[in-house]
Design an enzyme around this catalytic site. Structure first.
Site, PDB file in Angstrom:
ATOM      1  N   TYR A  18      -9.455   6.270   7.202  1.00 44.64           N
ATOM      2  CA  TYR A  18      -9.599   6.841   8.543  1.00 44.64           C
ATOM      3  C   TYR A  18     -10.689   7.898   8.449  1.00 44.64           C
ATOM      4  O   TYR A  18     -10.515   8.892   7.721  1.00 44.64           O
ATOM      5  CB  TYR A  18      -8.304   7.513   8.998  1.00 44.64           C
ATOM      6  CG  TYR A  18      -7.097   6.596   9.076  1.00 44.64           C
ATOM      7  CD1 TYR A  18      -6.863   5.827  10.215  1.00 44.64           C
ATOM      8  CD2 TYR A  18      -6.193   6.512   8.019  1.00 44.64           C
ATOM      9  CE1 TYR A  18      -5.739   4.997  10.292  1.00 44.64           C
ATOM     10  CE2 TYR A  18      -5.081   5.684   8.091  1.00 44.64           C
ATOM     11  CZ  TYR A  18      -4.856   4.932   9.227  1.00 44.64           C
ATOM     12  OH  TYR A  18      -3.752   4.118   9.306  1.00 44.64           O
ATOM     13  N   PRO A  61      -3.045   1.001  18.248  1.00 44.60           N
ATOM     14  CA  PRO A  61      -2.899   0.513  16.861  1.00 44.60           C
ATOM     15  C   PRO A  61      -2.810   1.655  15.843  1.00 44.60           C
ATOM     16  O   PRO A  61      -2.543   1.401  14.671  1.00 44.60           O
ATOM     17  CB  PRO A  61      -4.183  -0.292  16.610  1.00 44.60           C
ATOM     18  CG  PRO A  61      -4.912  -0.357  17.895  1.00 44.60           C
ATOM     19  CD  PRO A  61      -4.359   0.676  18.824  1.00 44.60           C
ATOM     20  N   TYR A  95       4.593   7.688   8.841  1.00 45.32           N
ATOM     21  CA  TYR A  95       3.651   6.589   8.608  1.00 45.32           C
ATOM     22  C   TYR A  95       4.377   5.375   8.023  1.00 45.32           C
ATOM     23  O   TYR A  95       4.159   4.247   8.438  1.00 45.32           O
ATOM     24  CB  TYR A  95       2.569   7.083   7.651  1.00 45.32           C
ATOM     25  CG  TYR A  95       1.327   6.229   7.561  1.00 45.32           C
ATOM     26  CD1 TYR A  95       0.493   6.037   8.663  1.00 45.32           C
ATOM     27  CD2 TYR A  95       0.953   5.638   6.357  1.00 45.32           C
ATOM     28  CE1 TYR A  95      -0.656   5.274   8.562  1.00 45.32           C
ATOM     29  CE2 TYR A  95      -0.209   4.888   6.252  1.00 45.32           C
ATOM     30  CZ  TYR A  95      -1.004   4.716   7.354  1.00 45.32           C
ATOM     31  OH  TYR A  95      -2.144   3.958   7.262  1.00 45.32           O
ATOM     32  N   HIS A 139       0.825  -1.203   0.000  1.00 52.18           N
ATOM     33  CA  HIS A 139       0.000   0.000   0.000  1.00 52.18           C
ATOM     34  C   HIS A 139       0.853   1.244   0.000  1.00 52.18           C
ATOM     35  O   HIS A 139       1.858   1.323   0.702  1.00 52.18           O
ATOM     36  CB  HIS A 139      -0.925   0.011   1.217  1.00 52.18           C
ATOM     37  CG  HIS A 139      -1.973  -1.041   1.092  1.00 52.18           C
ATOM     38  ND1 HIS A 139      -3.097  -0.859   0.354  1.00 52.18           N
ATOM     39  CD2 HIS A 139      -2.020  -2.304   1.558  1.00 52.18           C
ATOM     40  CE1 HIS A 139      -3.814  -1.969   0.374  1.00 52.18           C
ATOM     41  NE2 HIS A 139      -3.177  -2.863   1.091  1.00 52.18           N
ATOM     42  N   LYS A 151       2.241   0.555  14.304  1.00 55.32           N
ATOM     43  CA  LYS A 151       3.668   0.472  14.654  1.00 55.32           C
ATOM     44  C   LYS A 151       4.047  -0.736  15.523  1.00 55.32           C
ATOM     45  O   LYS A 151       5.238  -1.077  15.609  1.00 55.32           O
ATOM     46  CB  LYS A 151       4.091   1.747  15.401  1.00 55.32           C
ATOM     47  CG  LYS A 151       3.941   3.011  14.594  1.00 55.32           C
ATOM     48  CD  LYS A 151       4.871   3.023  13.410  1.00 55.32           C
ATOM     49  CE  LYS A 151       4.674   4.222  12.520  1.00 55.32           C
ATOM     50  NZ  LYS A 151       5.314   4.085  11.223  1.00 55.32           N
TER      51      LYS A 151
END
Ligand code: APR
Length: 391
Positions: free
Chosen positions: A202, A295, A386, A72, A299
């Site tokens: 999100y 979560p 990220y 991704h 990580k």
């Protein structure tokens, strides 16, 4: 029995370490409380950073992962019925995230370790760690057959998660604990539903956060922000789907959410926790035994693997050259990554939730998302965090 290293726990931390040191000729035994089938089927995290994949690849442990994992490079945010995407891979020299369930990582690492002659004892109980500040600590346990067994080792690697025995074996007062409750809870849902999106979503909604994570072509994970104190059974499957439809809804779009059978729902502990230092005498703590993270940002498994790489390198150096430098700096080296990840996770938590402490925070979250949607510089910073560090 005598081994160089006793590894407590066969999760991502313990198994990465065991493979790494075994490949360098350092003998170890892995003691795992659960059965092999249990650890190989326990669904947990699912995101591997570029750095973790490079580590596994360098150890020859990434063949199936590279063949099967979805890559991704983009994620999507939704706020007030509008969507925008951040192409984090393009913003960070093409580095991607790999979606590969934790239990598959565990399966691959157990298979490789055993194929190379490794020694794992599953279904052990009553593990006790002794003489940790001596040069020959020992570990005692009850085997699956009920026999009390013991080894001495040069080092003990405590890789047995947050609730394991390792951290609890360190005398009170030797560690400093840092803990933070984020004032939110998530209902985590695993459903037999094909993904309704190509990019993780999100969504910030007045009712709370909703997340659509990717696991496989037939299974999806969803998250719903729920009031603190909620029990999973308070939410019927119908209520869950209704909330997900509502929080993901877009104005001006034909996007739809595909439903499926809900196979797991549980409320997640959204706490952050770190202990310092990550060692005591000859006991070294790795992964969730030393730190847990929400979560948000994906990580957890990556920090566990980074600890294993750092401790593994220190052991290889120690046995190869006698140098104790890596062992001495293990804790501070790992903690630098841990705190960096905690900082990013906290930043992201603040961006995607409503009413964490007061409605004021909901408005700050909207402002942060608006900034992210508009600013290439802000997006580049997000991408770097990220995707994670390069090594
Ligand atoms: N004795 C032996 N084994 C134990 C004991 C014990 N007393 N207590 C726990 N264990 C085992 C657990 O059964 C588990 O298999 O230790 C293992 C710890 O594995 P994880 O909890 O997966 O921890 P870690 O390897 O640090 O990986 C962290 O797990 O929770 C996720 O998001 C987190 O992805 C991150 C990863």
């Amino acid at each position: 029995m005598k081994r160089s290293v006793a590894v407590i726990g066969a999760g991502p931390a313990g198994l990465t370490l065991a493979n790494l040191i075994q490949q360098s000729g350092i003998d170890c035994v892995v003691l795992e409380r659960a059965s092999r089938s249990h650890v190989e089927t326990r669904a947990r995290a699912g995101v591997l950073e570029h750095r973790s994949v490079m580590l596994l690849q360098s150890l020859g442990l990434a063949d199936r992962l590279l063949a099967e994992a979805d890559r991704h490079g983009t994620c999507e945010f939704r706020v007030n019925g509008q969507a925008f995407q951040v192409a984090f891979s393009d913003l960070y020299e093409g580095r991607q995230q790999y979606v590969y369930p934790q239990q598959e990582v565990v399966k691959d690492l157990i298979g490789a370790f055993l194929d190379a002659g490794g020694d794992i004892r599953f279904s052990v109980s009553d593990v006790e760690l002794r003489n940790l500040t001596s040069s020959q600590p020992s570990v005692v346990w009850t085997s699956a057959d009920g026999v009390r067994e013991a080894i001495t080792a040069d080092f003990v690697a405590g890789c047995d998660g947050f609730h394991g025995v390792s951290r609890k074996s360190i005398p009170e007062g030797s560690l400093t604990e840092f803990t933070h409750q984020h004032g939110i809870e998530w209902l985590s849902i695993l459903a037999e539903a094909p993904p309704s999106t190509k990019a993780v979503i999100y969504a910030l909604h007045a009712d709370g956060f909703a997340g659509h994570m990717l696991r496989s072509s037939t299974i999806s994970r969803f998250y719903l922000q729920v009031p603190v104190g909620t029990k999973a059974e308070d939410w019927s499957d119908e209520q869950i789907w209704e909330a997900l439809h509502k929080r993901f809804a877009l104005h001006d779009s034909s996007w739809t959410l595909t439903e499926g059978k809900i196979i797991e729902k549980r409320v997640l502990d959204m706490r952050s926790y770190v202990v310092e230092p990550m060692s005591h005498g000859r006991l070294y703590l790795l992964g969730d035994a030393a730190h847990i993270i929400t979560p948000v940002g994906g990580k957890g498994m990556n920090l566990a693997m980074n600890d294993a790489a750092t401790f593994g390198r220190a052991l290889i150096d120690f046995y190869g050259t006698g140098s104790e430098t890596g062992l001495k700096t293990y804790s501070e080296d790992c903690l630098r990554s841990v705190w960096r990840a905690q900082e990013f996770s906290q930043w992201m938590v603040n961006m995607i939730h409503t009413d964490m402490q007061s409605p004021f925070f909901g408005r700050l979250a909207q402002a942060r998302l608006e900034h992210l949607s508009q600013s290439p510089a802000y997006q580049a910073s997000f991408a770097e965090n990220y995707v994670g560090p390069i090594e």
